[in-house]
Design a protein around this motif. Structure first.
Motif, PDB file in Angstrom:
ATOM      1  N   LYS A  56      57.912  93.707  34.282  1.00  0.00           N
ATOM      2  CA  LYS A  56      59.280  93.578  33.805  1.00  0.00           C
ATOM      3  C   LYS A  56      60.152  94.652  34.451  1.00  0.00           C
ATOM      4  CE  LYS A  56      58.420  90.241  30.849  1.00  0.00           C
ATOM      5  NZ  LYS A  56      58.975  88.884  31.007  1.00  0.00           N
ATOM      6  N   GLY A  57      61.448  94.386  34.476  1.00  0.00           N
ATOM      7  CA  GLY A  57      62.383  95.365  35.001  1.00  0.00           C
ATOM      8  C   GLY A  57      62.389  95.414  36.511  1.00  0.00           C
ATOM      9  N   SER A  58      63.136  96.358  37.048  1.00  0.00           N
ATOM     10  CA  SER A  58      63.288  96.512  38.489  1.00  0.00           C
ATOM     11  C   SER A  58      62.619  97.801  38.943  1.00  0.00           C
ATOM     12  CB  SER A  58      64.776  96.538  38.873  1.00  0.00           C
ATOM     13  OG  SER A  58      64.941  96.892  40.222  1.00  0.00           O
ATOM     14  N   ARG A  69      68.482  86.485  27.320  1.00  0.00           N
ATOM     15  CA  ARG A  69      68.374  87.940  27.212  1.00  0.00           C
ATOM     16  C   ARG A  69      67.275  88.458  28.133  1.00  0.00           C
ATOM     17  NH1 ARG A  69      69.925  92.458  26.740  1.00  0.00           N
ATOM     18  NH2 ARG A  69      69.416  93.942  25.105  1.00  0.00           N
ATOM     19  N   LYS A  70      67.574  89.486  28.904  1.00  0.00           N
ATOM     20  CA  LYS A  70      66.604  90.149  29.780  1.00  0.00           C
ATOM     21  C   LYS A  70      65.959  89.171  30.767  1.00  0.00           C
ATOM     22  CE  LYS A  70      65.450  93.415  26.087  1.00  0.00           C
ATOM     23  NZ  LYS A  70      64.366  93.994  25.274  1.00  0.00           N
ATOM     24  N   PRO A  85      69.466  97.357  32.765  1.00  0.00           N
ATOM     25  CA  PRO A  85      70.648  96.496  32.733  1.00  0.00           C
ATOM     26  C   PRO A  85      70.823  95.684  34.001  1.00  0.00           C
ATOM     27  CG  PRO A  85      71.294  98.765  33.108  1.00  0.00           C
ATOM     28  CD  PRO A  85      69.826  98.778  32.811  1.00  0.00           C
ATOM     29  N   ALA A  86      70.206  96.126  35.104  1.00  0.00           N
ATOM     30  CA  ALA A  86      70.297  95.333  36.324  1.00  0.00           C
ATOM     31  C   ALA A  86      69.617  93.987  36.144  1.00  0.00           C
ATOM     32  CB  ALA A  86      69.655  96.090  37.486  1.00  0.00           C
ATOM     33  N   SER A  87      68.712  93.884  35.176  1.00  0.00           N
ATOM     34  CA  SER A  87      68.030  92.623  34.892  1.00  0.00           C
ATOM     35  C   SER A  87      68.748  91.829  33.815  1.00  0.00           C
ATOM     36  CB  SER A  87      66.594  92.894  34.438  1.00  0.00           C
ATOM     37  OG  SER A  87      65.907  93.648  35.384  1.00  0.00           O
ATOM     38  N   ASP A  88      69.895  92.291  33.358  1.00  0.00           N
ATOM     39  CA  ASP A  88      70.542  91.666  32.211  1.00  0.00           C
ATOM     40  C   ASP A  88      71.991  91.285  32.492  1.00  0.00           C
ATOM     41  OD1 ASP A  88      69.622  90.756  29.870  1.00  0.00           O
ATOM     42  OD2 ASP A  88      69.637  92.659  28.820  1.00  0.00           O
ATOM     43  N   ASP A 136      55.421  85.497  44.690  1.00  0.00           N
ATOM     44  CA  ASP A 136      54.224  84.664  44.551  1.00  0.00           C
ATOM     45  C   ASP A 136      53.259  85.184  43.488  1.00  0.00           C
ATOM     46  OD1 ASP A 136      55.016  82.885  46.529  1.00  0.00           O
ATOM     47  OD2 ASP A 136      54.076  84.049  48.136  1.00  0.00           O
ATOM     48  N   GLY A 137      53.205  86.504  43.303  1.00  0.00           N
ATOM     49  CA  GLY A 137      52.154  87.085  42.477  1.00  0.00           C
ATOM     50  C   GLY A 137      52.571  87.583  41.115  1.00  0.00           C
ATOM     51  N   LEU A 138      53.879  87.565  40.792  1.00  0.00           N
ATOM     52  CA  LEU A 138      54.339  88.048  39.494  1.00  0.00           C
ATOM     53  C   LEU A 138      54.816  86.888  38.631  1.00  0.00           C
ATOM     54  CD1 LEU A 138      56.337  91.266  40.499  1.00  0.00           C
ATOM     55  CD2 LEU A 138      53.952  91.064  39.796  1.00  0.00           C
ATOM     56  N   LYS A 139      54.594  86.990  37.348  1.00  0.00           N
ATOM     57  CA  LYS A 139      55.030  85.951  36.419  1.00  0.00           C
ATOM     58  C   LYS A 139      56.547  85.971  36.277  1.00  0.00           C
ATOM     59  CE  LYS A 139      50.798  85.978  33.610  1.00  0.00           C
ATOM     60  NZ  LYS A 139      50.228  86.183  32.254  1.00  0.00           N
ATOM     61  N   ASP A 140      57.088  84.871  35.753  1.00  0.00           N
ATOM     62  CA  ASP A 140      58.526  84.794  35.517  1.00  0.00           C
ATOM     63  C   ASP A 140      58.962  85.949  34.621  1.00  0.00           C
ATOM     64  OD1 ASP A 140      58.565  82.511  37.000  1.00  0.00           O
ATOM     65  OD2 ASP A 140      58.554  81.144  35.283  1.00  0.00           O
ATOM     66  N   GLY A 141      60.105  86.526  34.960  1.00  0.00           N
ATOM     67  CA  GLY A 141      60.603  87.679  34.227  1.00  0.00           C
ATOM     68  C   GLY A 141      60.650  88.933  35.072  1.00  0.00           C
ATOM     69  N   PHE A 142      59.988  88.900  36.244  1.00  0.00           N
ATOM     70  CA  PHE A 142      60.074  90.052  37.138  1.00  0.00           C
ATOM     71  C   PHE A 142      61.458  90.072  37.787  1.00  0.00           C
ATOM     72  CE2 PHE A 142      59.143  86.672  40.064  1.00  0.00           C
ATOM     73  CZ  PHE A 142      59.752  87.046  41.256  1.00  0.00           C
ATOM     74  N   ASP A 143      61.862  91.235  38.240  1.00  0.00           N
ATOM     75  CA  ASP A 143      63.183  91.406  38.842  1.00  0.00           C
ATOM     76  C   ASP A 143      63.006  91.912  40.266  1.00  0.00           C
ATOM     77  OD1 ASP A 143      65.741  91.934  39.568  1.00  0.00           O
ATOM     78  OD2 ASP A 143      66.215  93.291  37.924  1.00  0.00           O
TER      79      ASP A 143
END
Length: 681
Positions: free
Chosen positions: A77-79, A357-358, A307-310, A431-438
């Motif tokens: 999660k996050g950047s 959200r997020k 916040p860059a992810s929001d 390719d390797g990270l689940k949805d929600g990565f930034d």
């Protein structure tokens, strides 16, 4: 005579790579075995034929290795890049993504990339042929595979104009509209596959998915569909007269939910600078969710996520009949743009994805376009470097023994290595990270570096070949177009640094308040100032053991990486204390701060790649380590200079007088100073 050297080192390598035997042809044409001891050198004379391959490959539709289904995704999660601003560093990002299982798959990708490089110049302006060979279906590939295709497309753009280093007629030296048409065609492919078809293909709406090419390409085979897939318009940019392109957090295009079941969305706003094609019938309109934006404008929860992810970005599909499309206009390259006014109600089945959200889905889509653009630039640079070597070997072989020329060519090679490390690292994240990565900050960093390194590399190659390198001007025109696509470098740098300091200020809010209210916290203020004094003197305690996560040969690079990371946090804190709430208006300081975070991410990808290469016993892995270590020392030296500049900005006379000089230039019509020949001086 120029020679290359194959060195057999003592470094332990996998058994499949160990070999102490090479083969030579004797005078009778028979193969002889030659045993080499470790450390011995075998000389090989370079042949120009290595640069002039005439072997034709069978031209077949692009197909996938079906990597997406078998990759085990992990959750992040996050950047990563923005978290560096507050001193947080995830060592797991020092593991370079492993997308392929074996060398056979790697060879298949190479063969397909070579085929694309051969095929694309023949069909680049024929949409039916592009559709037949699956160039409109790249969105179904894994992102890593897609980037290899775009890299090959970039490497083939010169062949589209059949431009060589040989002497040509005078009319061939003129800038031709065909060069810009090729660049526009490449940008159109990026918009189709990365910015429109890709999110539509992943949408939960059946109506949205019905508008993308449905033929599955995993098993190859040309398309039998005679209906030409139409492009989709990409509506992202919003521009204000003074600010230029606005970040999503400041968009005026808002979506308001309503209707009997709250599944309709009222979209109101204006989108600008939309690349226009006459065949477009539908547009993807990106908007900011008004409800979420208003709710979290003041009511920010504790431990707020990055916040860059929001930005609360959603996306909907709108037919052109629901929009007011203003008259088109053109830029100097001949690109056609339109501005669109939006005031329409969109039903739920036309929502590509909602704002949540997020959720960084919206910004990740733009980031994928930036990633593809950087891959194209990388392909252009690789092809230009190859062409330069070919020219020098055929006409100016003696220059290759010149130390200055060697250093310039090595510099270009190192820059391409850095771009390539970031391209396939970020592709591995998709390719390797689940949805929600930034990944949008990482792609922003990549696009900045790709453009700036492209300009620097082209200048070096121009210096080497002088007037013989007339093609450089056309290549620079291409880079200019890719630079302006999806925001230019200055905007991207300021956006990166602004999001970083906002996140730092929010995560370190109590710390900053105690420093700004020093009379009420004298002890805390004193300890902080003593620590900052040591940091300004470059006395940093490097105790994060970053190099412990790399191969031991990269210890020096790991130490320099830790130094740069700690400098990013220190610089962000210094600017927040100095400017307070006005920090987002200190553009010069933010511009310099962005370079620190760019260096940190770039060096992370290079260290991860070199460590993986060395541990796997890859060919030329020693050179990878050497380039990375040299780059690390160079970046650390530049960071020290940037830190001195940031610390001295309040008392720097030139910085303080920049506004005065610009005002004088405006009053004098361009250049303020009087001629030195004026006797009154």
């Amino acid at each position: 005579m120029l020679r290359i050297f194959t060195i057999f080192s003592h470094r332990p390598m996998p058994a499949r790579l160990l070999s102490s035997t090479t083969h030579n042809l004797n005078a009778t044409g028979q193969i002889e075995k030659v045993d080499l001891k470790p450390g011995e050198v075998k000389e090989e004379e370079i042949s120009l034929s290595k640069f002039q391959s005439t072997e034709l490959l069978p031209e077949v539709p692009i197909k996938s290795l079906d990597l997406v289904k078998r990759i085990d995704k992990v959750e992040k999660k996050g950047s990563f890049t923005v978290d560096i601003f507050k001193g947080s560093y995830d060592e797991e990002f020092l593991i370079y993504p492993d997308t392929l299982d074996n060398r056979q798959e790697n060879q298949q990708l190479k063969d397909q990339a070579a085929m694309v490089k051969q095929l694309y110049p023949q069909i680049w302006d024929d949409e039916r042929q592009l559709q037949k060979f699956n160039f409109f279906n790249l969105f179904q590939l894994s992102v890593s595979e897609m980037m290899t295709i775009f890299e090959s497309i970039g490497a083939s753009t010169r062949a589209c104009t059949e431009t060589t280093m040989a002497k040509t007629e005078a009319e061939d030296l003129q800038h031709t509209p065909k060069q810009t048409q090729i660049s526009k065609a490449v940008i159109s492919l990026i918009i189709r596959n990365c910015l429109t078809y890709w999110p539509m293909f992943k949408s939960k709406s059946t109506k949205v998915r019905s508008l993308v090419p449905q033929k599955h390409i995993l098993f190859g085979g040309s398309s039998d569909d005679t209906t030409l897939c139409k492009p989709i318009g990409f509506c992202w940019s919003e521009q204000a007269p003074e600010l230029g392109s606005l970040p999503p957090q400041e968009w005026f295009t808002l979506g308001t939910h309503g209707g009997p079941t709250n599944d309709h969305t009222l979209i109101q706003g204006r989108k600008t600078r939309i690349l226009h094609e006459d065949s477009v019938e539908h547009y993807l309109v990106y908007f900011r969710d008004k409800f979420l934006s208003d709710k979290y404008l003041t009511d920010v929860p504790e431990n707020e996520a990055n916040p860059a992810s929001d930005p609360f970005v959603g996306c909907c599909l709108v037919h052109k009949s629901q929009l007011k499309i203003n008259p088109p206009y053109y830029d100097s390259a001949g690109c056609k743009y339109v501005d669109i006014d939006i005031d329409t109600i969109v039903p739920g089945d036309q929502i590509v994805f909602p704002a949540e959200r997020k959720d960084p889905t919206g910004v990740n889509i733009k980031a994928l376009g930036q990633l593809a653009t950087s891959s194209v630039i990388m392909g252009i640079l690789k092809d230009t470097l190859r062409m330069t070597y070919q020219h020098l070997l055929s006409t100016k072989r003696g220059l290759l023994d010149c130390d200055i020329i060697e250093r310039k060519l090595t510099g270009v090679t190192s820059r391409i290595f850095a771009i390539e490390s970031m391209v396939y690292y970020i592709a591995g994240m998709y390719d390797g990270l689940k949805d929600g990565f930034d990944a949008h900050m990482e792609s922003t960093v990549l696009k900045v570096i790709a453009n700036e390194y492209a300009y620097a590399s082209l200048k070096d190659l121009q210096d080497i070949c002088s007037s013989d390198m007339f093609i450089i001007s056309k290549i620079q025109d291409q880079i200019n177009m890719f630079d302006s696509f999806l925001d230019g470098n200055i905007y991207n740098r300021l956006y990166l640094a602004t999001m970083g300091v906002i996140w730092f200020a929010r995560s370190k809010n109590m710390h900053l308040n105690q420093l700004r209210l020093a009379p009420w916290y004298p002890g805390y203020y004193f300890k902080t100032m003593m620590r900052e004094r040591a940091q300004r003197g470059d006395y940093l305690t490097l105790n994060a053991d970053i190099y412990g996560h790399l191969h031991p040969s990269l210890k020096e690079a790991g130490i320099q990486l830790e130094y740069i990371i700690k400098r990013v946090k220190y610089a962000a804190e210094s600017l927040c204390i100095r400017y307070g709430k006005d920090v987002t208006g200190a553009q010069s300081a933010l511009y310099k701060l962005s370079q620190l975070s760019i260096d940190a991410f770039m060096l992370t990808t290079m260290c991860a790649r070199a460590s993986k290469s060395y541990c796997n016993g890859s060919r030329n892995s020693e050179i990878d380590v050497h380039i990375t270590t040299s780059f690390a020392h160079q970046l650390a030296r530049e960071v020290r200079i940037y830190m001195e500049t940031i610390d001295m900005m309040p008392i720097n006379a030139l910085e303080n007088r920049a506004k005065l000089i610009n005002e004088l230039n405006i009053r004098q019509g361009g250049y303020y100073a009087e001629s030195p020949l004026d006797p009154n001086i």
